[in-house]
Design an enzyme around this catalytic site. Structure first.
Site, mmCIF file in Angstrom:
data_model
loop_
_atom_site.group_PDB
_atom_site.id
_atom_site.type_symbol
_atom_site.label_atom_id
_atom_site.label_comp_id
_atom_site.label_asym_id
_atom_site.label_seq_id
_atom_site.Cartn_x
_atom_site.Cartn_y
_atom_site.Cartn_z
ATOM 1 C CG ASP A 64 34.758 60.205 28.033
ATOM 2 O OD1 ASP A 64 33.674 60.366 27.438
ATOM 3 O OD2 ASP A 64 35.717 59.611 27.518
ATOM 4 C CG ASP A 113 38.662 55.537 33.292
ATOM 5 O OD1 ASP A 113 38.901 55.277 32.098
ATOM 6 O OD2 ASP A 113 39.045 56.591 33.850
ATOM 7 C CB CYS A 126 42.770 33.605 39.517
ATOM 8 S SG CYS A 126 41.372 34.549 38.873
ATOM 9 C CB CYS A 184 38.154 34.521 37.255
ATOM 10 S SG CYS A 184 39.249 33.902 35.961
ATOM 11 C CB CYS A 188 41.599 30.874 36.834
ATOM 12 S SG CYS A 188 42.679 32.169 36.182
ATOM 13 C CG HIS A 224 42.347 36.194 34.331
ATOM 14 N ND1 HIS A 224 42.389 35.501 35.526
ATOM 15 C CD2 HIS A 224 43.461 36.963 34.296
ATOM 16 C CE1 HIS A 224 43.487 35.823 36.176
ATOM 17 N NE2 HIS A 224 44.158 36.706 35.451
#
Lengths: 367, 367
Positions: free
Chosen positions: B73, B259, B297, B299, B302, B328
């Protein structure tokens, strides 16, 4: 070393996962680093979330999602560190929680019960941890009490193995129990403690009460004398030690198992263990240093990141800095112990030891 | 989207690595999560370690050890948040560092120079970030200034591309520059800003000044109206947004790039985004809950850990809790955006959008 959750190659180093997690790294990181066994602290888990809750989850392994071996301490060391908030008598240790001030009593039986509910693969007996320095008389009295406590702890574990006791949920029936040798820096007391503890018939034995401020030569001397009196067919565990040099020197004196917060705690404070000595990443001289922390290291941190970046993360307080430093330090410790094992298996331990010591002593370390 | 450090599949979500690191996770975690582009904050890197130091390291990619695309930015948003410590005039933004109170001046040219030294793949122009609510007159004045600043920023970048300017080290010659559309919640101003900014000929365009407190319907309306005026062959970036629902609804209105700190910041505060809504892991009702955070999930958190364990880590303040929650949440965001891409490529985006919205709205979320 064989446990209910698999074998551990010895000598071994146990990363410390105080509350069921090693600070700064995930279990997956530990898997990749080759950690074969974790240490967890009974005092902390007893207070939060409680051994009852963990037993209802099926034990510590299931609760924290770690399927490899776990050793738990007895909680004694933390309680003895609660200066002004604990009293010791023959029954056990009375203390107030550091969290809410609530009153608790930890006896040898209770420490055994709690660890049975946690279901670690190795439980430690409750011992009295004497401050250094102490007189020989003080050390003798304390050693004798530790011995009586060890007998009570062993009796309780045997009772738990035989059948239900007071509603204690045994979550790991294959749990082993290690006795602990005390006796301060006094060879005669250490011998008596070792012989008498061994006579109680534990699965293995630890040396406690060292790394508490005594000179390093005294520690090495006590370790060397004590291991002689411990059964040669059982692992010997040196509790709470130490530096990478301590690992090498203690293996030379017959030690098989170590735990220490140095690699993890020092990582969070910015201190890195390297093949060239210790490095304090916060030092200004690393601000524009593009080299990795340890040019000879193959860890994920050294392969990807520079001293300049790690210093930036430390200075700005990014938690990733603690993680990357911890990954490196644990790799250094676990790699050192792996190289010790290899050297032993090839019959080259003494030359490894000489080279390791000469290398570190020839290098100035950061303060 | 093509950049000097590789392609990015759009729509894409950029994890926020404020100081050159995403809080709680390592670059390796980000690789495994499938993150293709990071956002980093010029304000923070300018103050520490400084764009000069980063340029001497060869640019931000080499300094932080990340070889995939990076967007920076302009620093403007952070400076406008420094209430009481900054003044704005036509030249630029004068501000005092939040670290040491030192005085600085950020002009459109300086913001361009700093980002040229950082060498990000996408640099943003310095824009004026107006607080919400504002009158149409205030928004018009501010939008006009942003437009003049955009012209100055573009002129400076073109000068830097043509040859040396004031000793600025261009560490990434392939750096793109995005213009920013402002204009508050006023459709006429947004149209004027979009048309005029596009006329300056940036590589692509962003929508700024949203997610600052306006009602969600107003935000969606402004996004939907503004994207119409932006070139169809260039990525459109909605800055600082938003929830998973915002991603889906904004893609429906033509947005390609996002973002947001929500997945990472909320993870550290114990809030998990799941297929069934938001879950606050600190709630007592999860203390004995053996199920994973999100049963649907896949991931790494999880697959291995329970709500009970994550709650324990949160309650005890273990940094691993922040890490596992962040892994996660980032997985949830990156997986959501991946599913959006798939739905688009199979021509099923509208049915995906309906199912996604209905599912979330039908579930009560933790407060």
């Amino acid at each position: 070393m064989t446990t209910a959750h698999g074998d551990v190659e010895t000598p071994a180093f146990m990363p410390v996962g105080t509350q069921g997690a090693v600070k700064g790294v995930t279990h997956r990181d530990l898997d990749e680093l080759g950690a074969e066994i974790l240490l967890s602290n009974t005092y902390h888990l007893y207070l939060r979330p409680g051994d009852g809750l963990i037993a209802r989850r099926g034990g510590l392994h299931r609760f924290i999602g770690w399927n490899k071996p776990i050793l738990t301490d007895s909680g004694g060391f933390q309680i003895f560190s609660l200066a002004g908030r604990r009293t010791i008598d023959e029954e056990g240790a009375r203390f107030r929680s550091h969290l809410d001030g609530s009153a608790h009593l930890l006896t040898p039986e209770r420490a055994t019960d709690i660890q049975a509910q946690l279901g670690s693969d190795v439980a430690m007996v409750l011992d009295e941890c004497l401050a250094h320095p102490s007189t020989e008389d003080e050390a003798r009295v304390s050693m004798a009490r530790t011995l009586r406590w060890a007998g009570r702890a062993r009796d309780r574990l045997l009772a738990l193995r035989a059948g239900p006791v007071n509603g204690v949920v045994v979550t790991n029936p294959g749990q082993a129990q290690f006795g602990i040798v005390q006796g301060g820096v006094f060879p005669g007391l250490r011998e008596e403690s070792a012989r008498s503890t061994a006579a109680l018939g534990f699965e293995a034995y630890a040396i406690g009460g060292l790394s508490v401020g005594e000179p390093i030569d005294v520690m090495y001397d006590v370790v060397g004398r004590t291991t002689r009196w411990l059964p040669g067919d059982r692992p010997r565990y040196l509790m709470g030690t130490g530096t990478p040099e301590d690992l090498v020197e203690s293996v030379a004196r017959g030690i098989d198992l170590f735990d220490c917060v140095l690699p993890t705690r020092n990582a969070r404070n910015g201190q890195l263990f390297t093949s060239q000595g210790r490095l304090n990443i916060k030092n200004a001289r690393y601000a524009e240093d593009d080299s990795p922390p340890d040019p000879e290291c193959g860890c994920s941190t050294c392969r990807r990141f520079s001293r300049a970046y790690l210093r930036h993360l430390f200075v700005t307080g990014e938690m990733n800095g603690a993680t990357l430093n911890t990954l490196h330090n644990l790799h250094f410790y676990l790699d050192t112990i792996r190289r010790i094992r290899e050297a032993i298996s090839f019959g080259r331990f003494e030359s490894f030891r000489r080279a390791f010591t000469e290398r570190l002593s020839g290098q100035p370390s950061d303060s």
